[in-house]
Design a protein around this motif. Structure first.
Motif, PDB file in Angstrom:
ATOM      1  N   SER B 192       0.801  -1.238   0.000  1.00 13.14           N
ATOM      2  CA  SER B 192       0.000   0.000   0.000  1.00 13.14           C
ATOM      3  C   SER B 192       0.827   1.279   0.000  1.00 13.14           C
ATOM      4  O   SER B 192       1.943   1.331   0.530  1.00 13.14           O
ATOM      5  N   GLN B 193       0.206   2.317  -0.581  1.00 11.65           N
ATOM      6  CA  GLN B 193       0.810   3.648  -0.539  1.00 11.65           C
ATOM      7  C   GLN B 193       0.200   4.468   0.601  1.00 11.65           C
ATOM      8  O   GLN B 193       0.843   5.334   1.152  1.00 11.65           O
ATOM      9  N   VAL B 194      -1.066   4.176   0.871  1.00 13.98           N
ATOM     10  CA  VAL B 194      -1.748   4.834   1.989  1.00 13.98           C
ATOM     11  C   VAL B 194      -2.245   3.728   2.924  1.00 13.98           C
ATOM     12  O   VAL B 194      -2.815   2.737   2.455  1.00 13.98           O
ATOM     13  N   ILE B 195      -1.982   3.874   4.211  1.00 17.31           N
ATOM     14  CA  ILE B 195      -2.412   2.833   5.157  1.00 17.31           C
ATOM     15  C   ILE B 195      -3.414   3.432   6.148  1.00 17.31           C
ATOM     16  O   ILE B 195      -3.128   4.427   6.808  1.00 17.31           O
ATOM     17  N   LEU B 196      -4.582   2.795   6.206  1.00 19.76           N
ATOM     18  CA  LEU B 196      -5.602   3.225   7.162  1.00 19.76           C
ATOM     19  C   LEU B 196      -5.756   2.141   8.214  1.00 19.76           C
ATOM     20  O   LEU B 196      -5.796   0.954   7.873  1.00 19.76           O
ATOM     21  N   THR B 197      -5.812   2.542   9.464  1.00 15.10           N
ATOM     22  CA  THR B 197      -6.041   1.555  10.527  1.00 15.10           C
ATOM     23  C   THR B 197      -7.447   1.752  11.067  1.00 15.10           C
ATOM     24  O   THR B 197      -7.800   2.855  11.494  1.00 15.10           O
ATOM     25  N   PHE B 198      -8.233   0.680  10.985  1.00 14.79           N
ATOM     26  CA  PHE B 198      -9.621   0.730  11.446  1.00 14.79           C
ATOM     27  C   PHE B 198      -9.718   0.223  12.887  1.00 14.79           C
ATOM     28  O   PHE B 198      -8.972  -0.676  13.288  1.00 14.79           O
ATOM     29  N   SER B 199     -10.685   0.777  13.603  1.00 12.82           N
ATOM     30  CA  SER B 199     -10.956   0.279  14.955  1.00 12.82           C
ATOM     31  C   SER B 199     -11.928  -0.892  14.855  1.00 12.82           C
ATOM     32  O   SER B 199     -12.372  -1.243  13.763  1.00 12.82           O
ATOM     33  N   ASP B 200     -12.280  -1.450  15.992  1.00 12.78           N
ATOM     34  CA  ASP B 200     -13.325  -2.483  16.010  1.00 12.78           C
ATOM     35  C   ASP B 200     -14.684  -1.795  15.818  1.00 12.78           C
ATOM     36  O   ASP B 200     -14.758  -0.565  15.790  1.00 12.78           O
ATOM     37  N   LYS B 201     -15.759  -2.579  15.730  1.00 10.76           N
ATOM     38  CA  LYS B 201     -17.086  -2.026  15.450  1.00 10.76           C
ATOM     39  C   LYS B 201     -17.590  -1.107  16.575  1.00 10.76           C
ATOM     40  O   LYS B 201     -17.358  -1.445  17.734  1.00 10.76           O
ATOM     41  N   PRO B 202     -18.300  -0.032  16.270  1.00  9.29           N
ATOM     42  CA  PRO B 202     -18.473   0.586  14.955  1.00  9.29           C
ATOM     43  C   PRO B 202     -17.165   1.226  14.482  1.00  9.29           C
ATOM     44  O   PRO B 202     -16.451   1.831  15.275  1.00  9.29           O
ATOM     45  N   VAL B 203     -16.915   1.072  13.190  1.00 12.34           N
ATOM     46  CA  VAL B 203     -15.596   1.394  12.655  1.00 12.34           C
ATOM     47  C   VAL B 203     -15.278   2.884  12.731  1.00 12.34           C
ATOM     48  O   VAL B 203     -16.092   3.736  12.359  1.00 12.34           O
ATOM     49  N   LYS B 204     -14.081   3.172  13.231  1.00 11.27           N
ATOM     50  CA  LYS B 204     -13.514   4.532  13.186  1.00 11.27           C
ATOM     51  C   LYS B 204     -12.117   4.397  12.579  1.00 11.27           C
ATOM     52  O   LYS B 204     -11.470   3.355  12.750  1.00 11.27           O
ATOM     53  N   ILE B 205     -11.673   5.457  11.906  1.00 12.11           N
ATOM     54  CA  ILE B 205     -10.301   5.415  11.383  1.00 12.11           C
ATOM     55  C   ILE B 205      -9.369   5.876  12.508  1.00 12.11           C
ATOM     56  O   ILE B 205      -9.421   7.023  12.950  1.00 12.11           O
ATOM     57  N   LEU B 206      -8.548   4.942  12.992  1.00 11.26           N
ATOM     58  CA  LEU B 206      -7.658   5.256  14.111  1.00 11.26           C
ATOM     59  C   LEU B 206      -6.408   5.985  13.637  1.00 11.26           C
ATOM     60  O   LEU B 206      -5.857   6.820  14.344  1.00 11.26           O
ATOM     61  N   ASP B 207      -5.969   5.630  12.411  1.00 14.17           N
ATOM     62  CA  ASP B 207      -4.713   6.207  11.945  1.00 14.17           C
ATOM     63  C   ASP B 207      -4.679   6.231  10.420  1.00 14.17           C
ATOM     64  O   ASP B 207      -5.243   5.345   9.758  1.00 14.17           O
ATOM     65  N   ARG B 208      -4.044   7.256   9.867  1.00 15.86           N
ATOM     66  CA  ARG B 208      -3.866   7.311   8.407  1.00 15.86           C
ATOM     67  C   ARG B 208      -2.416   7.685   8.154  1.00 15.86           C
ATOM     68  O   ARG B 208      -1.921   8.683   8.683  1.00 15.86           O
ATOM     69  N   GLU B 209      -1.700   6.858   7.419  1.00 19.31           N
ATOM     70  CA  GLU B 209      -0.286   7.156   7.173  1.00 19.31           C
ATOM     71  C   GLU B 209       0.078   6.928   5.711  1.00 19.31           C
ATOM     72  O   GLU B 209      -0.489   6.058   5.042  1.00 19.31           O
ATOM     73  N   GLU B 210       0.974   7.744   5.219  1.00 23.15           N
ATOM     74  CA  GLU B 210       1.511   7.551   3.871  1.00 23.15           C
ATOM     75  C   GLU B 210       2.653   6.552   4.028  1.00 23.15           C
ATOM     76  O   GLU B 210       3.492   6.706   4.926  1.00 23.15           O
ATOM     77  N   ASN B 211       2.683   5.555   3.193  1.00 28.57           N
ATOM     78  CA  ASN B 211       3.728   4.540   3.310  1.00 28.57           C
ATOM     79  C   ASN B 211       4.949   4.988   2.508  1.00 28.57           C
ATOM     80  O   ASN B 211       4.936   4.985   1.283  1.00 28.57           O
ATOM     81  N   LEU B 212       6.002   5.374   3.217  1.00 28.97           N
ATOM     82  CA  LEU B 212       7.178   5.928   2.529  1.00 28.97           C
ATOM     83  C   LEU B 212       8.340   4.934   2.475  1.00 28.97           C
ATOM     84  O   LEU B 212       9.403   5.252   1.973  1.00 28.97           O
ATOM     85  N   ILE B 213       8.096   3.729   2.999  1.00 29.07           N
ATOM     86  CA  ILE B 213       9.182   2.729   2.989  1.00 29.07           C
ATOM     87  C   ILE B 213       9.460   2.323   1.535  1.00 29.07           C
ATOM     88  O   ILE B 213       8.536   2.065   0.763  1.00 29.07           O
ATOM     89  N   ASP B 214      10.748   2.299   1.185  1.00 34.85           N
ATOM     90  CA  ASP B 214      11.107   1.971  -0.199  1.00 34.85           C
ATOM     91  C   ASP B 214      10.810   0.522  -0.538  1.00 34.85           C
ATOM     92  O   ASP B 214      10.879  -0.350   0.303  1.00 34.85           O
ATOM     93  N   ARG B 215      10.491   0.299  -1.806  1.00 37.19           N
ATOM     94  CA  ARG B 215      10.330  -1.069  -2.285  1.00 37.19           C
ATOM     95  C   ARG B 215      11.692  -1.582  -2.748  1.00 37.19           C
ATOM     96  O   ARG B 215      12.516  -0.777  -3.167  1.00 37.19           O
ATOM     97  N   PRO B 216      12.024  -2.867  -2.768  1.00 38.22           N
ATOM     98  CA  PRO B 216      11.105  -3.930  -2.379  1.00 38.22           C
ATOM     99  C   PRO B 216      10.980  -4.048  -0.854  1.00 38.22           C
ATOM    100  O   PRO B 216      11.952  -3.930  -0.139  1.00 38.22           O
ATOM    101  N   ARG B 217       9.748  -4.266  -0.422  1.00 37.79           N
ATOM    102  CA  ARG B 217       9.509  -4.494   1.003  1.00 37.79           C
ATOM    103  C   ARG B 217       9.214  -5.969   1.181  1.00 37.79           C
ATOM    104  O   ARG B 217       8.480  -6.554   0.406  1.00 37.79           O
ATOM    105  N   MET B 218       9.785  -6.561   2.186  1.00 30.58           N
ATOM    106  CA  MET B 218       9.577  -8.002   2.376  1.00 30.58           C
ATOM    107  C   MET B 218       8.510  -8.250   3.435  1.00 30.58           C
ATOM    108  O   MET B 218       8.471  -7.575   4.453  1.00 30.58           O
ATOM    109  N   VAL B 219       7.684  -9.243   3.160  1.00 32.45           N
ATOM    110  CA  VAL B 219       6.640  -9.603   4.120  1.00 32.45           C
ATOM    111  C   VAL B 219       7.215 -10.519   5.198  1.00 32.45           C
ATOM    112  O   VAL B 219       6.967 -10.350   6.376  1.00 32.45           O
ATOM    113  N   CYS B 220       8.013 -11.484   4.765  1.00 36.01           N
ATOM    114  CA  CYS B 220       8.533 -12.468   5.709  1.00 36.01           C
ATOM    115  C   CYS B 220      10.047 -12.259   5.842  1.00 36.01           C
ATOM    116  O   CYS B 220      10.679 -11.775   4.903  1.00 36.01           O
TER     117      CYS B 220
END
Lengths: 266, 225
Positions: B192-220
């Motif tokens: 992702s380029q933009v990351i949104l963090t959702f809360s539990d129900k009822p949904v609120k946006i807890l955080d919004r961040e621009e993803n600036l980490i360079d690619r390639p990014r490793m998952v594992c």
């Protein structure tokens, strides 16, 4: 070392399977022969040999083949119409709740009616020769219709959701999702309809005095006390039913495409 | 045009999932949505594509005829070959010359490394291959919005990395607005380029961040061997 494959295993199993089946058949024929000997009256229980003799005697007459052809035509006609309408109307009933509600009372009524009542009623309205065909249709149609409706309703909802997102047309959904989903249900319905169709057709032939027919030959054998011929006709009906069932199954298996594992054949 | 969700409300019985929820999804960007399982992330995707109707509110900037969806499971037609599965979604927006469609299918199969299995049925493929077909299907369909509901969650690490690389490769050449939901932060960060963090129900946006980490990014973590 020889590596045996699944194919080889299957091929090796074939003779054993046939021998077992022949053995089982012989066991029952032997039991029948023993019972006939014990009863010792061909008028009550003719022996297997006498029954077979009867088949050959009947086969010498052209009328025999005409009767078989006429009954087959009625069975196939009735089953074909019931399967065709069952598929089309079952699809419509599965997709449209209102249509299902309209059809359901008719199907439920037909299902709960005794076959004899249907035969006698239909005999009042149409010519004797056509009664078995119409009755076969009426008895087999609910089986096909119910199975197809059930098939449509058990279609994987996840595939339907995917089709909705990708804006797939209803025609394409019917062709590519509903019909393949309904296929195993339809196969089972066709097999049931064929089995049921035979019994109903022959019964209707007797009660409606349909001529020429296997049913009426059965009836004449009974009233003239020709028990051996009664058994011969019964044997012919059983053999015809068996051949048709196997042939249908073979035909369905042949038309089954490579990836359609969803279609479970009996 | 960006996608604007305005005053969205959605409940299932007594359970309120969204209440006056607002969100803007930027055009041609991959927006990752993080949140606990069962928090309503998938519901948001279903609301965006019309599989679920909102109780209240609007989603603007979405053409419902022009959405692709990569589901958690590949959702392929088991009785159709890989090629037929791809053709299945192309018929709606078919280019008039059938040859062109076939060219596009061949090109896409090559891009996802499935050129040799076009005539195979889904059950003859591995889980990863099936998900590749699903990715190919999503990109073959000419959509403006691509929804992704944890499509990599059931795959092993190596396969996940490979598939994510393949996805990014295709996306770079065919950029679309992507909404990618997952409960796995690593997956979200990788794509992702933009990351949104959702809360539990009822949904609120807890955080919004621009993803600036360079690619390639490793998952594992990379195996030192």
């Amino acid at each position: 070392m020889k590596i045996s494959t699944a194919l080889e295993n299957n091929q090796n199993k074939w003779p054993k399977k046939i021998i077992t089946k022949v053995g089982i058949t012989l066991f029952w024929v032997l039991l029948w022969a023993l019972a006939a000997r014990w009863v010792n009256s061909p008028l009550v229980l003719p022996s297997p040999l006498k029954t077979l003799e009867g088949v050959f005697t009947l086969a010498g007459d052209f009328e025999f083949f005409v009767s078989i052809a006429a009954t087959l035509l009625r069975v196939f006609g009735g089953v074909f119409i019931s399967v065709l309408l069952g598929l089309v109307l079952g699809l419509a009933g599965g997709l449209n709740e209102l249509f299902y509600e309209i059809m359901n009372p008719f199907v439920t009524t037909i299902k709960s009616l005794p076959v004899v009542s249907v035969i006698i009623l239909i005999n009042l309205w149409i010519a004797s020769g056509l009664v078995p065909l119409v009755v076969t249709f009426l008895i087999c149609f609910p089986v096909t219709w119910t199975n197809v409706v059930q098939g449509v309703r058990s279609t994987d909802n996840r595939l339907l959701e995917m089709a909705k997102v990708y804006n797939v047309t209803m025609t394409q959904k019917i062709r590519d999702i509903y019909i393949p989903s309904v296929k195993p249900f339809a196969v089972s319905a066709i097999m049931n309809a064929i089995g049921l169709g035979w019994k109903v057709t022959v019964t209707a032939e007797v009660l409606a005095n349909a001529l020429p027919s296997m049913g009426m030959n059965l009836y004449y054998s009974k009233i003239y006390l020709e028990t051996d011929l009664l058994f011969s006709w019964t044997l012919i009906i059983v053999v015809c039913s068996f051949i048709i069932e196997k042939a249908t199954l073979h035909f369905i298996k042949r038309t089954k495409r490579g990836g359609t594992d969803q279609c479970q054949l009996p | 045009m960006s996608i604007t969700i305005k005053n969205l409300s959605k409940s299932y019985g007594d359970q309120v999932i969204y209440e006056n929820f607002n969100l803007v999804l930027e055009k041609n960007k991959i927006t990752g949505i993080l949140g606990p399982s069962g928090s309503g992330k998938s519901t948001l995707l279903n609301l965006c594509c019309g599989l679920t109707n909102p109780d209240k509110g609007t989603i603007e900037g979405v053409n419902f005829q022009s959405i692709s969806y990569i589901f958690q499971e590949p959702r392929l037609l088991p009785w159709r070959t890989v090629r037929e599965n791809l053709r299945f979604v192309m018929k709606q927006k078919a280019i008039k010359k059938p040859g062109l469609d076939e060219d596009r299918i061949n090109g896409m199969l090559q891009l996802v490394g499935l050129e040799t299995v076009g005539e195979f049925y889904p059950q003859e493929l591995s889980g990863g291959m099936r998900q590749r077909v699903s990715i190919a299907r999503a990109f073959l369909y000419p959509s403006e919005l691509l929804l992704m509901d944890e499509p990599f969650s059931s795959l092993d690490c190596a396969l996940k990395n490979k598939l994510m690389d393949d996805f990014l490769e295709i996306w770079k050449n065919d950029q679309r607005t992507v909404v990618f939901v997952s409960h796995n932060r690593d997956e979200i960060e990788r794509l992702s380029q933009v990351i949104l963090t959702f809360s539990d129900k009822p949904v609120k946006i807890l955080d919004r961040e621009e993803n600036l980490i360079d690619r390639p990014r490793m998952v594992c973590p990379i195996d030192p061997d």
